[in-house]
Design a protein around this motif. Sequence first.
Motif, PDB file in Angstrom:
ATOM      1  N   LYS A  26      37.535  40.254  42.587  1.00 39.90           N
ATOM      2  CA  LYS A  26      37.580  40.464  44.039  1.00 39.90           C
ATOM      3  C   LYS A  26      38.482  39.444  44.733  1.00 39.90           C
ATOM      4  CE  LYS A  26      34.975  41.020  48.266  1.00 39.90           C
ATOM      5  NZ  LYS A  26      33.681  41.198  48.909  1.00 39.90           N
ATOM      6  N   ALA A  36      46.508  43.965  50.438  1.00 36.62           N
ATOM      7  CA  ALA A  36      45.051  44.035  50.236  1.00 36.62           C
ATOM      8  C   ALA A  36      44.317  43.477  51.450  1.00 36.62           C
ATOM      9  CB  ALA A  36      44.651  43.277  48.982  1.00 36.62           C
ATOM     10  N   LYS A  39      37.629  44.758  49.801  1.00 40.19           N
ATOM     11  CA  LYS A  39      37.173  45.355  48.547  1.00 40.19           C
ATOM     12  C   LYS A  39      35.651  45.337  48.559  1.00 40.19           C
ATOM     13  CE  LYS A  39      37.756  45.036  43.530  1.00 40.19           C
ATOM     14  NZ  LYS A  39      38.373  44.294  42.441  1.00 40.19           N
ATOM     15  N   HIS A  52      38.657  49.970  48.213  1.00 34.79           N
ATOM     16  CA  HIS A  52      39.658  48.960  48.497  1.00 34.79           C
ATOM     17  C   HIS A  52      40.348  49.298  49.815  1.00 34.79           C
ATOM     18  CE1 HIS A  52      39.372  49.472  44.120  1.00 34.79           C
ATOM     19  NE2 HIS A  52      39.799  48.228  43.964  1.00 34.79           N
TER      20      HIS A  52
END
Length: 93
Positions: A26, A36, A39, A52
């Motif tokens: 993670k 990103a 998550k 995600h």
Amino acid sequence: MAYLEITLKVSAANRAAAAGVYKKYKDPFLKQIKGAKSKELLIRDEDVQVLHGFASVADASAYLESDFFTQDVVNELQPYLDGAPDVRIYDVA
């Protein structure tokens, strides 16, 4: 914003080990993967989902092709899976 949803068939006996893989990756995912944002691990009796969050659909698609995903995450999860994962990318309107 985009979401990558990966649904995994994992037996109850293997859920703790699969959750360990999630926890292990993670922070590196959030720090190293382009775009990103989040998550999350979602657990139901019938399956486990990893949701995600990404800045874009392109970032989510690129992640699926990355060595981080294909060589690290997939290789560690493989022994715990009871079938092929269901992978979906959603664009947020």
